[in-house]
Design an enzyme around this catalytic site. Sequence first.
Site, PDB file in Angstrom:
ATOM      1  N   ARG A  66      43.704  -3.158  29.923  1.00  0.00           N
ATOM      2  CA  ARG A  66      43.490  -2.783  28.567  1.00  0.00           C
ATOM      3  C   ARG A  66      43.077  -1.141  28.139  1.00  0.00           C
ATOM      4  O   ARG A  66      41.633  -0.923  27.136  1.00  0.00           O
ATOM      5  CB  ARG A  66      41.524  -4.178  27.925  1.00  0.00           C
ATOM      6  CG  ARG A  66      42.724  -5.027  27.752  1.00  0.00           C
ATOM      7  CD  ARG A  66      43.559  -5.555  27.335  1.00  0.00           C
ATOM      8  NE  ARG A  66      44.087  -6.857  27.242  1.00  0.00           N
ATOM      9  CZ  ARG A  66      45.266  -7.318  27.752  1.00  0.00           C
ATOM     10  NH1 ARG A  66      45.864  -6.449  28.707  1.00  0.00           N
ATOM     11  NH2 ARG A  66      46.029  -8.382  27.656  1.00  0.00           N
ATOM     12  N   SER A  92      40.228 -10.695  19.537  1.00  0.00           N
ATOM     13  CA  SER A  92      39.253 -10.377  20.735  1.00  0.00           C
ATOM     14  C   SER A  92      38.388  -9.568  20.449  1.00  0.00           C
ATOM     15  O   SER A  92      38.499  -7.670  20.208  1.00  0.00           O
ATOM     16  CB  SER A  92      39.885 -10.598  21.875  1.00  0.00           C
ATOM     17  OG  SER A  92      40.550 -11.649  22.229  1.00  0.00           O
ATOM     18  N   GLU A 110      36.647  -4.253  22.692  1.00  0.00           N
ATOM     19  CA  GLU A 110      37.996  -3.568  22.937  1.00  0.00           C
ATOM     20  C   GLU A 110      37.914  -2.965  21.776  1.00  0.00           C
ATOM     21  O   GLU A 110      38.579  -2.099  22.085  1.00  0.00           O
ATOM     22  CB  GLU A 110      38.434  -5.023  23.426  1.00  0.00           C
ATOM     23  CG  GLU A 110      40.134  -4.411  23.291  1.00  0.00           C
ATOM     24  CD  GLU A 110      41.210  -6.232  22.827  1.00  0.00           C
ATOM     25  OE1 GLU A 110      40.407  -6.743  23.696  1.00  0.00           O
ATOM     26  OE2 GLU A 110      42.358  -6.301  22.639  1.00  0.00           O
TER      27      GLU A 110
HETATM   28  C1  FAD Z   1      44.688 -11.876  14.777  1.00  0.00           C
HETATM   29  C2  FAD Z   1      44.617 -10.764  16.627  1.00  0.00           C
HETATM   30  C3  FAD Z   1      45.422 -11.284  17.747  1.00  0.00           C
HETATM   31  C4  FAD Z   1      45.210  -9.968  18.908  1.00  0.00           C
HETATM   32  N1  FAD Z   1      45.635 -10.351  19.982  1.00  0.00           N
HETATM   33  C5  FAD Z   1      45.251  -9.401  21.100  1.00  0.00           C
HETATM   34  C6  FAD Z   1      46.331  -9.649  22.702  1.00  0.00           C
HETATM   35  O1  FAD Z   1      46.162 -10.715  22.571  1.00  0.00           O
HETATM   36  N2  FAD Z   1      46.382  -9.331  23.191  1.00  0.00           N
HETATM   37  C7  FAD Z   1      46.010  -7.595  23.317  1.00  0.00           C
HETATM   38  O2  FAD Z   1      46.199  -6.159  24.004  1.00  0.00           O
HETATM   39  N3  FAD Z   1      45.174  -7.813  21.947  1.00  0.00           N
HETATM   40  C8  FAD Z   1      45.238  -7.943  20.767  1.00  0.00           C
HETATM   41  N4  FAD Z   1      44.706  -7.925  19.344  1.00  0.00           N
HETATM   42  C9  FAD Z   1      44.262  -6.079  19.324  1.00  0.00           C
HETATM   43  C10 FAD Z   1      45.413  -5.153  18.602  1.00  0.00           C
HETATM   44  O3  FAD Z   1      46.110  -6.032  18.276  1.00  0.00           O
HETATM   45  C11 FAD Z   1      46.535  -4.523  19.518  1.00  0.00           C
HETATM   46  O4  FAD Z   1      44.857  -3.831  20.981  1.00  0.00           O
HETATM   47  C12 FAD Z   1      47.196  -4.251  19.236  1.00  0.00           C
HETATM   48  O5  FAD Z   1      48.506  -3.562  19.624  1.00  0.00           O
HETATM   49  C13 FAD Z   1      46.741  -2.336  18.776  1.00  0.00           C
HETATM   50  O6  FAD Z   1      47.459  -2.008  17.829  1.00  0.00           O
HETATM   51  P1  FAD Z   1      47.442  -0.946  16.682  1.00  0.00           P
HETATM   52  O7  FAD Z   1      48.799  -0.977  15.673  1.00  0.00           O
HETATM   53  O8  FAD Z   1      46.877  -2.515  15.234  1.00  0.00           O
HETATM   54  O9  FAD Z   1      46.250  -0.059  16.837  1.00  0.00           O
HETATM   55  P2  FAD Z   1      45.788   0.131  15.641  1.00  0.00           P
HETATM   56  O10 FAD Z   1      44.584  -0.755  15.683  1.00  0.00           O
HETATM   57  O11 FAD Z   1      45.611   0.659  14.469  1.00  0.00           O
HETATM   58  O12 FAD Z   1      44.951   0.885  16.875  1.00  0.00           O
HETATM   59  C14 FAD Z   1      44.179   0.688  18.089  1.00  0.00           C
HETATM   60  C15 FAD Z   1      44.266   2.237  19.039  1.00  0.00           C
HETATM   61  O13 FAD Z   1      45.356   2.612  18.991  1.00  0.00           O
HETATM   62  C16 FAD Z   1      45.958   4.319  18.645  1.00  0.00           C
HETATM   63  N5  FAD Z   1      46.534   4.634  18.140  1.00  0.00           N
HETATM   64  C17 FAD Z   1      46.924   3.650  17.384  1.00  0.00           C
HETATM   65  N6  FAD Z   1      48.549   4.888  17.282  1.00  0.00           N
HETATM   66  C18 FAD Z   1      48.783   5.002  17.652  1.00  0.00           C
HETATM   67  C19 FAD Z   1      49.558   6.247  17.561  1.00  0.00           C
HETATM   68  N7  FAD Z   1      51.118   6.277  17.438  1.00  0.00           N
HETATM   69  N8  FAD Z   1      49.232   6.994  18.663  1.00  0.00           N
HETATM   70  C20 FAD Z   1      48.453   7.436  19.326  1.00  0.00           C
HETATM   71  N9  FAD Z   1      47.252   6.838  19.478  1.00  0.00           N
HETATM   72  C21 FAD Z   1      47.186   5.470  18.261  1.00  0.00           C
HETATM   73  C22 FAD Z   1      43.989   4.129  17.267  1.00  0.00           C
HETATM   74  O14 FAD Z   1      43.668   5.431  17.251  1.00  0.00           O
HETATM   75  C23 FAD Z   1      42.869   3.515  17.868  1.00  0.00           C
HETATM   76  O15 FAD Z   1      42.463   3.786  18.975  1.00  0.00           O
HETATM   77  C24 FAD Z   1      44.690  -8.985  18.880  1.00  0.00           C
HETATM   78  C25 FAD Z   1      44.698  -8.418  17.287  1.00  0.00           C
HETATM   79  C26 FAD Z   1      44.237  -9.282  16.182  1.00  0.00           C
HETATM   80  C27 FAD Z   1      43.475  -9.178  14.787  1.00  0.00           C
END
Ligand code: FAD
Length: 337
Positions: free
Chosen positions: A187, A237, A312
């Site tokens: 992670r 999580s 996380e």
């Molecule tokens: C119901 C649920 C289930 C989930 N299950 C999992 C799982 O099984 N495994 C897991 O690993 N995670 C899980 N997550 C967490 C999350 O979905 C992942 O970490 C996800 O991929 C983050 O993507 P996001 O686009 O929402 O990023 P965001 O939440 O918008 O951003 C996350 C981080 O990445 C940065 N960021 C986003 N996009 C960019 C970009 N293009 N360039 C630079 N920085 C960027 C942001 O600044 C921030 O620091 C879950 C979340 C939810 C709500």
Amino acid sequence: MSSQQWFPITDSFLREVIAPLEETLEGRIHKNVSLSQISRWKIGGNAWCVVDAASSSDISNVFRLMRSRSEPVFIMGDSSNVLFDTRGFNGLILRISRSMSSVRTSGSTMVAQAGVWMPYLARRSAQEGLSGLEHAVGIPGTLGGLVLMNGGSQRLGIGNNVLRVQCVTFNGEDMTLSRDDCNFSYRKSSLQFQRLAVVEVQLELTPADPSIIRRDMINILRSRRTRFPKNLPNGGSTFLSDPTMYSSVGAPGAIIERIGFKGLREGGAQISTQHANFIVNNGGATSFDVLRLVYLIRQRVQDVTGFRLDCEVQHVRFDGVVAPAHVAAHEHFELLR
Ligand SMILES: Cc1cc2nc3c(=O)[nH]c(=O)nc-3n(C[C@H](O)[C@H](O)[C@H](O)COP(=O)(O)OP(=O)(O)OC[C@H]3O[C@@H](n4cnc5c(N)ncnc54)[C@H](O)[C@@H]3O)c2cc1C
């Protein structure tokens, strides 16, 4: 508890940032955006503006305008790993999502823009007969966010499949990183510690029978549906599953359940009754409600097991300070003691 700290957009920001962006952007700019409307957790005050980037030149334009200014810039994908501050965000949010989501395939390589929706990309890889993204089919977020967090499931991380990452640095310049440059670990990636936007990712996958890939995806989705809350807004999580802690006392959800905190409420926030590592918004939760639960869980788990749970989820403060939610919780509630 929440001291509202709303500062209206300044004239200089309107004149020197918003006006030039309105002239040049291929994407869109939205002013005074309620973060509770656009965030996955449905929590957050107003942001001065949200820019939906449609190209890497939009991103360089934003960075070039903002790099010499004092207001913060935060990059978001779908915000599924982010807790916005109820006091809002006095700066610019750069959103890299739907408007940057093209995908192309060449042999066993997929090249996708950072804003692509992960479940879509995983399904598309199945259609193309390419295996490797099955574990990510149920993760609600963009590819850029997943790569930054080296997210995944089934004990896998997307980093395993990354060949190259195309970025724009805060100086507005293009940069290409190899998988080794990204230093992926559980992670984590080195991208988290650099000021850059992920624009495009090249993924190396393995040719396989589409029906087997689809079957594996369906199994993963079924198992997630029964384990995770889906009807109430949440941030996934909350706590990381540290491997040493996992092998000696169990997963964060199991530990939180064991200390009797499952279902605990603070304001509109609640430790999910379905999975104790999730904090849900029952309606009207503030960022302080969530941070309070994080603080209480962390203290109690440490007292009982000797292990410290780290988050996380990233907390984004109104002034642009970004920190894991347990750090923000500690700073906020220790000061109040
Ligand atoms: C119901 C649920 C289930 C989930 N299950 C999992 C799982 O099984 N495994 C897991 O690993 N995670 C899980 N997550 C967490 C999350 O979905 C992942 O970490 C996800 O991929 C983050 O993507 P996001 O686009 O929402 O990023 P965001 O939440 O918008 O951003 C996350 C981080 O990445 C940065 N960021 C986003 N996009 C960019 C970009 N293009 N360039 C630079 N920085 C960027 C942001 O600044 C921030 O620091 C879950 C979340 C939810 C709500």
